[in-house]
Write an enzyme that holds these catalytic residues in place. Structure first.
Site, mmCIF file in Angstrom:
data_model
loop_
_atom_site.group_PDB
_atom_site.id
_atom_site.type_symbol
_atom_site.label_atom_id
_atom_site.label_comp_id
_atom_site.label_asym_id
_atom_site.label_seq_id
_atom_site.Cartn_x
_atom_site.Cartn_y
_atom_site.Cartn_z
ATOM 1 N N THR A 1 1.677 1.124 -1.199
ATOM 2 C CA THR A 1 1.574 2.121 -2.261
ATOM 3 C C THR A 1 1.690 3.540 -1.732
ATOM 4 O O THR A 1 2.286 4.404 -2.371
ATOM 5 C CB THR A 1 0.236 1.944 -3.010
ATOM 6 N N SER B 1 2.257 -5.311 1.417
ATOM 7 C CA SER B 1 1.185 -5.948 2.189
ATOM 8 C C SER B 1 0.971 -7.424 1.850
ATOM 9 O O SER B 1 0.547 -8.185 2.734
ATOM 10 C CB SER B 1 -0.120 -5.161 2.059
ATOM 11 N N THR C 1 -2.738 -1.754 0.386
ATOM 12 C CA THR C 1 -4.180 -2.031 0.413
ATOM 13 C C THR C 1 -4.531 -3.472 0.064
ATOM 14 O O THR C 1 -5.663 -3.897 0.292
ATOM 15 C CB THR C 1 -4.924 -1.097 -0.559
ATOM 16 N N ASP C 2 -3.579 -4.246 -0.480
ATOM 17 C CA ASP C 2 -3.919 -5.596 -0.937
ATOM 18 C C ASP C 2 -4.509 -6.456 0.174
ATOM 19 O O ASP C 2 -5.449 -7.223 -0.058
ATOM 20 C CB ASP C 2 -2.688 -6.289 -1.519
#
Length: 332
Positions: A19, A60, A92-93
């Protein structure tokens, strides 16, 4: 107190997409910012010596253990060549999992700092530039040396072992439920409040061994029978069970899990989100005491996702059940 800018420090910045680097969509797909683009959006970074490496643009969810461990080797070479800290930007996942994997094998005193963003640069109030600045300042801080792998977002500094993504959209998504952040970036100054103990790093396994070590995660649910569990050893070398609360499962599952634990390592974690699996408080069939008696390995404070990371790495290194249990006693 650490100065917000340390021009003598040399930071290696590696970009993995996510992101933080999403700059809208085109007919050809997603437009991604380069590392140079990310740095240009943060004028204050001009006071530091940054070595920018655009390694791979990978969402990710598509990251693999092998890619993360390759990145560790690249970062190690940068440190050996004189970098005093490492920063990695990624989605960030899976950040909480990649951070823990890196922390298990990172052998250097130089900080390895991961960061990302919850709002991409096309949205109002993108958090990526502030997170990147805080991450670089943390990587440059002498007080962060020896802390291993850190996650820095929202001006909070978290230990990789404890951090979790706790909200799907909030810019304050990352938290350490069991311990809280170990530090903060305040007015540009890096303040380390707690220094968690470090474990000896594990070796990086050969890629072939890593590919062969497969671990499945099963989350226990209400009225769960999970008949497929009997087939797990055909394709997997380990199992993590995310049990209720302090480490409980329906009593009907206990015999099957005990049988599995005689064939492959089975780790018992909690699906609760914080807190530890207990060892000897409850004694009913399916309780933590009963499951340990049947051979399940107590995951302690490690959540199910980090338990899976540790178990797979251990199996790739050839650990037997005793070695796995010892490692979880140390890390959990």
């Amino acid at each position: 107190m650490t100065s917000p800018m340390l021009p003598d420090e040399r930071i290696a910045l590696f970009t993995l997409g996510g992101t933080i680097a999403m700059a809208g969509h085109t007919d050809a797909g997603v437009r991604r910012l380069t590392g140079a683009d990310l740095v240009a959006a943060v004028p204050a970074l001009g006071d530091l010596r940054l070595e920018v490496h655009d390694t791979r643009a990978v969402p990710s969810p598509d990251l693999t253990f092998a890619q993360v461990l390759d990145l560790v080797e690249e970062a190690s070479r940068a440190v050996e060549a004189g970098a005093t800290g490492v920063v990695v930007t990624q989605g960030t996942d899976t950040l909480e999992e990649t951070a823990f994997l890196v922390d298990l094998v990172w052998p250097h005193e130089a900080p390895f700092v991961l960061t990302g963003a919850m709002r991409n640069p096309t949205l109002a109030g993108p958090d990526g530039p502030a997170n990147l600045l805080a991450a670089v300042r943390t990587a440059a801080a002498p007080t962060a040396r020896g802390l291993g792998t850190l996650v820095v977002l929202n001006d909070e500094i978290h230990a990789a072992r404890s951090v979790r993504k706790t909200h799907s959209t909030s810019t304050a998504s990352f938290a350490s439920p069991n311990s809280g952040p170990i530090g903060h970036v305040i007015e540009g100054y890096v303040r380390i409040l707690v220094r968690p103990s470090r474990r000896e790093p594990l070796p990086v396994p050969p890629q072939a061994a890593l590919a062969a070590a497969r671990v499945v995660l099963h989350t226990v649910t209400l009225d769960d029978h999970a008949p497929y569990l009997a087939e797990v050893p055909r394709m997997h070398q380990g199992l993590v069970v995310a049990g209720f609360g302090v480490g409980h499962v329906p009593s009907a599952l206990a015999p099957a899990l005990g049988d599995l634990a005689q064939r492959i390592p089975v780790v018992l974690a909690s699906r609760a989100g914080s807190g530890s699996v207990l060892r000897q408080t409850y004694g009913a069939v399916g309780s933590e005491t009963d499951l340990q008696r049947r051979g399940l390995i107590n995951g302690g404070l490690l959540d199910p996702y980090k338990s899976r990371v540790l178990l797979r790495l251990l199996l790739a290194l050839g650990a037997d059940r005793t070695a796995v249990a010892d490692a979880f006693a140390l890390h959990g």
